[in-house]
Design an enzyme around this catalytic site. Sequence first.
Site, PDB file in Angstrom:
ATOM      1  N   LYS A  72       0.803  -1.139  -0.063  1.00 57.97           N
ATOM      2  CA  LYS A  72      -0.109  -0.089   0.065  1.00 57.97           C
ATOM      3  C   LYS A  72       0.793   1.380  -0.101  1.00 57.97           C
ATOM      4  CE  LYS A  72      -0.350  -0.572   5.004  1.00 57.97           C
ATOM      5  NZ  LYS A  72      -1.104  -0.883   5.940  1.00 57.97           N
ATOM      6  N   GLY A 109      -0.384  -9.533   5.866  1.00 57.04           N
ATOM      7  CA  GLY A 109      -1.756  -8.807   5.266  1.00 57.04           C
ATOM      8  C   GLY A 109      -2.748  -8.862   5.985  1.00 57.04           C
ATOM      9  N   GLY A 111      -3.091  -9.086   9.717  1.00 51.10           N
ATOM     10  CA  GLY A 111      -3.334  -8.377  10.965  1.00 51.10           C
ATOM     11  C   GLY A 111      -4.114  -6.902  10.858  1.00 51.10           C
ATOM     12  N   LEU A 112      -3.272  -5.943  11.041  1.00 49.37           N
ATOM     13  CA  LEU A 112      -4.009  -4.851  10.732  1.00 49.37           C
ATOM     14  C   LEU A 112      -4.463  -4.372   9.421  1.00 49.37           C
ATOM     15  CD1 LEU A 112      -1.016  -2.736  12.780  1.00 49.37           C
ATOM     16  CD2 LEU A 112      -3.423  -3.412  13.640  1.00 49.37           C
ATOM     17  N   ASP A 113      -3.902  -4.862   8.480  1.00 53.03           N
ATOM     18  CA  ASP A 113      -4.371  -4.760   6.970  1.00 53.03           C
ATOM     19  C   ASP A 113      -5.347  -5.509   6.754  1.00 53.03           C
ATOM     20  OD1 ASP A 113      -2.343  -3.187   6.311  1.00 53.03           O
ATOM     21  OD2 ASP A 113      -0.920  -4.596   5.507  1.00 53.03           O
ATOM     22  N   LEU A 140       1.476 -16.951  16.875  1.00 54.84           N
ATOM     23  CA  LEU A 140       1.513 -17.050  18.266  1.00 54.84           C
ATOM     24  C   LEU A 140       0.414 -17.727  19.073  1.00 54.84           C
ATOM     25  CD1 LEU A 140       3.567 -13.908  19.417  1.00 54.84           C
ATOM     26  CD2 LEU A 140       4.541 -16.170  19.297  1.00 54.84           C
TER      27      LEU A 140
END
Length: 140
Positions: A72, A109, A111-113, A140
């Site tokens: 991005k 891509g 997690g936060l994305d 984890l």
Amino acid sequence: MELIEIKKDLFTMPEDYFLAHCISADAKMGAGIAVLFRKKFKLSSLQERATKNELEVGKCYKVDRVFNLITKSKYWHKPTYETLTAAVRSMKESCVNESISKLAMPEIGCGLDKLQWGRVKEILKEEFKDIPIEITVCRL
């Protein structure tokens, strides 16, 4: 290509593994796992290149043993499956050119994305299907 999913701290993978993660073309790396990558691997050279607008969405930039996938343009944007695919393809080219046979990564891509792991996994399988490489996905 072999894709393995394990429960393990990505940063404890052996030194013969190259690591991969997603970042933005502005190379802020101020949230999520990118913060840990920035601190552990001294990725300031990427930040310098970003200030010169040298990082391109859809490309992958290797610093030491870290593949930085540009998915991005700005840190607050969200990637698309197309930009992720282009960056993964760029990483594959580097792996082939440098005879890299072991990669480790988080669920890139996802997690936060907010991309869906099922689709990202299929992209990895499709892009790497024809080369001898082990991709280990650590969570984890």
